[in-house]
Write an enzyme that holds these catalytic residues in place. Structure first.
Site, PDB file in Angstrom:
ATOM      1  N   HIS A 226       4.075   1.368   2.239  1.00 52.75           N
ATOM      2  CA  HIS A 226       5.255   0.696   1.684  1.00 52.75           C
ATOM      3  C   HIS A 226       5.888   1.560   0.590  1.00 52.75           C
ATOM      4  O   HIS A 226       7.117   1.677   0.495  1.00 52.75           O
ATOM      5  CB  HIS A 226       4.868  -0.649   1.063  1.00 52.75           C
ATOM      6  CG  HIS A 226       4.289  -1.647   2.016  1.00 52.75           C
ATOM      7  ND1 HIS A 226       2.987  -2.077   1.936  1.00 52.75           N
ATOM      8  CD2 HIS A 226       4.844  -2.324   3.057  1.00 52.75           C
ATOM      9  CE1 HIS A 226       2.754  -2.973   2.876  1.00 52.75           C
ATOM     10  NE2 HIS A 226       3.857  -3.135   3.576  1.00 52.75           N
TER      11      HIS A 226
ATOM     12  N   HIS B 194       0.867  -1.184   0.000  1.00 57.14           N
ATOM     13  CA  HIS B 194       0.000   0.000   0.000  1.00 57.14           C
ATOM     14  C   HIS B 194       0.902   1.232   0.000  1.00 57.14           C
ATOM     15  O   HIS B 194       2.132   1.101  -0.067  1.00 57.14           O
ATOM     16  CB  HIS B 194      -0.942  -0.030   1.216  1.00 57.14           C
ATOM     17  CG  HIS B 194      -0.237  -0.273   2.522  1.00 57.14           C
ATOM     18  ND1 HIS B 194       0.643   0.627   3.075  1.00 57.14           N
ATOM     19  CD2 HIS B 194      -0.254  -1.338   3.375  1.00 57.14           C
ATOM     20  CE1 HIS B 194       1.100   0.153   4.221  1.00 57.14           C
ATOM     21  NE2 HIS B 194       0.590  -1.044   4.418  1.00 57.14           N
TER      22      HIS B 194
END
Ligand code: AMP
Length: 343
Positions: free
Chosen positions: A43, A40
């Site tokens: 990250h 997501h």
């Protein structure tokens, strides 16, 4: 946009070592982001920082069995390989199109090993008394998250040691979202003389404040709305600190009061505006460097600041309305806020 070619996907250690050896000779600067996939924007923020500070970046995608206890969600952990690759390609393309620092840097490899590659000798144990080659960092790994999840940090420290040995990065990137993990990794790098720098990147949040997490997909629509109480409680306590409050008990109470008001009282008055029960596992005030507990009777040292962290259990919805809600499981969420030093 295209995708990564096969030469960028590493399933085993020797081919990656070959590439890395060459990069040493060429004087490349390598950044590394360890993930369990289901990527997501949180990250992506780590990958973006890594691209900005290095010539080449490696990202690992590996759901590490030794950090899950037997009753936890290893088998259910979301796996979204194709989407993950697309997101990584997209962030690389955006970075290449930017005029920011190191815009010609790239994601040189995605390391997605099998369990057998990462644990070559024994089937890995998820039992605290189980055999195996493990890295333990105590007491740091036994408190807070470690108290609720006794094998968690042993698994994290062990897998990160292995990943660091494979990638040999100049810099590794971890999220503030998992604050205790980032402190533990710093300690591990220091105590095991690992030649890398640890960068900690701020928490990426949804617009309503909920910290992004791969596990948020478990919540479903109705519980997702209620889960915002976690960040709301932490922000309320941070506002108080920013207004000058230093007393440990008052700060922690400010957070738990938000839970009482938003998650407990609403249910008790019969209106049941919330869809599910949210139980506090802990709300803890800690020193930012070593996570030592700041007791209720103590005051925050404003020259050091503090971390307020919390974990909650989100129960399945009370009156399930469809199959997805019937299938819901207990979800554990964590979050934290930094109280910046101010003297
Ligand atoms: P995970 O895939 O959950 O193991 O996370 C991989 C890395 O991403 C860890 O360093 C996490 O701390 C970091 N991370 C996860 N969620 C966030 C977030 N919302 N903001 C920033 N970093 C995050």
């Amino acid at each position: 946009m295209g995708t990564f070619d096969d030469a960028c996907i590493f399933r085993d250690v020797p081919p990656l070592r070959e590439v890395r050896k060459k990069m040493f000779r060429e004087g490349k600067e390598v950044g590394f982001v360890a993930t369990m996939g289901a990527l997501h924007d949180g990250h992506m923020s780590l990958v973006k920082h890594a691209l900005e500070e290095n010539t080449d970046v490696f990202v690992s995608i590996f759901v590490n069995p030794t950090q899950f206890a037997a009753h936890e969600d290893l088998d259910a952990y979301p796996q979204t390989w194709e989407e993950d690759l697309k997101k990584l390609k997209q962030i690389q393309d955006e970075h290449a199109a930017s005029s920011g620092p190191n815009s010609d840097s790239r994601i040189r490899g995605i390391f997605a090993p099998t369990v057998k590659v990462m644990y070559p000798t024994l089937p890995p144990s998820s039992d605290i008394a189980g055999n195996g080659s493990f890295v333990t960092i105590t007491p740091l790994g036994n408190q807070l998250e470690g108290a609720s999840r006794p094998i968690f940090f042993r698994g994290v420290a062990t897998v990160c040691t292995k990943l660091f040995n494979v990638i040999q990065a100049d810099r590794v990137y971890f999220g503030q979202k998992d604050v205790q993990q980032s402190v533990l990794i710093k300690r591990m790098v220091k105590d095991f003389l690992i030649p890398t720098k640890v960068r900690v990147i701020p928490t990426s949040r949804e617009p309503d404040g909920l910290a992004m997490s791969s596990r948020n997909v478990y919540l479903g629509e109705r519980r997702r709305k209620d889960a915002v109480v976690l960040s709301k409680a932490l922000f309320a306590a941070r506002d108080l600190y920013n207004a000058g409050e230093l007393r440990g008990a008052v700060i922690r109470n400010a957070a738990t009061e938000v839970f009482r008001r938003e998650a407990v009282a609403k249910r008790k008055d019969g209106k049941l505006e919330s869809s599910c029960q949210i139980e506090i596992d802990y709300v803890a005030l800690s020193d930012p460097e070593n996570m030592a507990m700041i007791r209720d009777s103590d005051k925050i040292d404003p020259s050091r600041g503090a971390i307020l962290s919390a974990a909650v259990y989100v129960q399945p919805v009370d009156g399930p309305k469809n199959q997805d809600e019937l299938d819901q499981r207990l979800v554990r969420l964590i979050d934290n806020v930094i109280f910046e030093p101010r003297e």
